[in-house]
Enzyme design. Structure first.
Site, PDB file in Angstrom:
ATOM      1  N   TYR A  56      55.143  12.260 -15.449  1.00  0.00           N
ATOM      2  CA  TYR A  56      55.166  10.838 -15.065  1.00  0.00           C
ATOM      3  C   TYR A  56      56.462  10.189 -15.532  1.00  0.00           C
ATOM      4  O   TYR A  56      57.120   9.456 -14.779  1.00  0.00           O
ATOM      5  CB  TYR A  56      53.956  10.162 -15.702  1.00  0.00           C
ATOM      6  CG  TYR A  56      53.924   8.654 -15.661  1.00  0.00           C
ATOM      7  CD1 TYR A  56      53.442   7.982 -14.537  1.00  0.00           C
ATOM      8  CD2 TYR A  56      54.323   7.897 -16.764  1.00  0.00           C
ATOM      9  CE1 TYR A  56      53.377   6.592 -14.513  1.00  0.00           C
ATOM     10  CE2 TYR A  56      54.261   6.513 -16.740  1.00  0.00           C
ATOM     11  CZ  TYR A  56      53.784   5.871 -15.614  1.00  0.00           C
ATOM     12  OH  TYR A  56      53.718   4.498 -15.599  1.00  0.00           O
TER      13      TYR A  56
ATOM     14  N   LYS B 209      59.481   8.412 -13.381  1.00  0.00           N
ATOM     15  CA  LYS B 209      59.880   7.022 -13.602  1.00  0.00           C
ATOM     16  C   LYS B 209      61.363   6.932 -13.982  1.00  0.00           C
ATOM     17  O   LYS B 209      62.046   5.969 -13.610  1.00  0.00           O
ATOM     18  CB  LYS B 209      59.006   6.390 -14.682  1.00  0.00           C
ATOM     19  CG  LYS B 209      57.539   6.223 -14.292  1.00  0.00           C
ATOM     20  CD  LYS B 209      57.354   5.299 -13.103  1.00  0.00           C
ATOM     21  CE  LYS B 209      55.875   4.961 -12.883  1.00  0.00           C
ATOM     22  NZ  LYS B 209      55.671   4.078 -11.721  1.00  0.00           N
TER      23      LYS B 209
END
Length: 255
Positions: free
Chosen positions: A146, A150
């Site tokens: 994740y 990002k």
């Protein structure tokens, strides 16, 4: 003046508030999510809201849903690319499948969404793109897949700003820290005091709410931000300013 605003991840804790806040100021919200039942409930509770069901990892489905809505409501003037989620908290727990799933949703899904609206924005010579990133993309805080996605969105935002600015399209990224939403419930169930324990790391001693994230997105999409593009905006209670706990131990001072 009312605008058409596309918001992805519309049924999540931040997404719902984004939809409510943009609609409350008179914009027509295209609320995109993959959960049909939650979308129906959301649209029923908000005036000026049209539900769009699609999985943003599916390029064709995303474009079809957006283009059908545009045909009815007009061109998308603001995109808030909010959809995202995190799976495994550590590299040890990460599998090839979970890695690709997180990258596909958080990075590729955002790209798919932007590409559903960006060409028309460039053709019209105006538009605003706000990506919802994370402080996880700025430093290591767990959830490595994740976080990698990002972090990539930060670079992607700058590329969008660089290449689209002269054609009237702005792009910025908001990077929340801890946000008080239901996404934290599983961790709260494991440790009911986790949020209170975490506050010591935040210079302001508190976390953002979904409204704080919406405030940032509303500002960046407004005329007040007309010359702001390519910006990475942490909304994090000061977390990215520095490590207060470590600084106290280094200086032997209490502040």
């Amino acid at each position: 003046m009312s605008r058409v605003v596309l918001i992805t991840g519309a049924c999540g804790g931040i997404g719902r508030v984004l939809c409510e806040r943009f609609a409350a100021q008179g914009d027509h919200v295209l609320a995109l999510d993959r959960d049909a039942q939650q979308l129906a409930e959301l649209a029923a509770s908000i005036a000026n809201c049209t539900p769009l069901q699609a999985d943003i990892t599916d390029v064709a489905a995303t474009k079809a849903a957006v283009h059908a809505a545009v045909a009815l409501h007009g061109a998308v003037e603001v995109l808030v690319a909010n959809a995202g989620a995190a799976a495994c908290a550590t590299l040890a727990a990460t599998t090839p499948e979970s890695w690709h799933s997180d990258i596909d949703l958080n990075l590729h899904g955002t790209y798919n969404t932007v590409e559903a609206v960006r060409p028309a924005m460039l053709e019209r010579g105006k538009g605003c793109i706000v990506l919802i990133g994370s402080v996880n993309g700025l430093t290591a805080l767990g959830h490595p897949a994740y976080s990698a996605a990002k972090a990539a969105l930060v670079s992607y935002t700058k590329a969008l700003a660089l290449e689209s600015g002269r054609r009237g399209v702005r792009a910025n990224i908001v990077c929340p820290g801890t946000v008080k939403t239901q996404a934290w419930q599983a961790r709260v169930d494991k440790d009911p005091q986790i949020l209170e324990k975490l506050k010591k790391w935040y210079p302001l001693g508190d976390f953002a709410t979904p409204d704080d994230i919406a405030d940032a997105a509303l500002f960046l999409s407004s005329s007040a931000a007309r010359v702001i593009t390519g910006v990475v905006l942490p909304v994090d209670g000061g977390l990215m300013a520095g490590n207060r706990v470590m600084a106290q131990e280094l200086t032997l001072e209490d502040f």
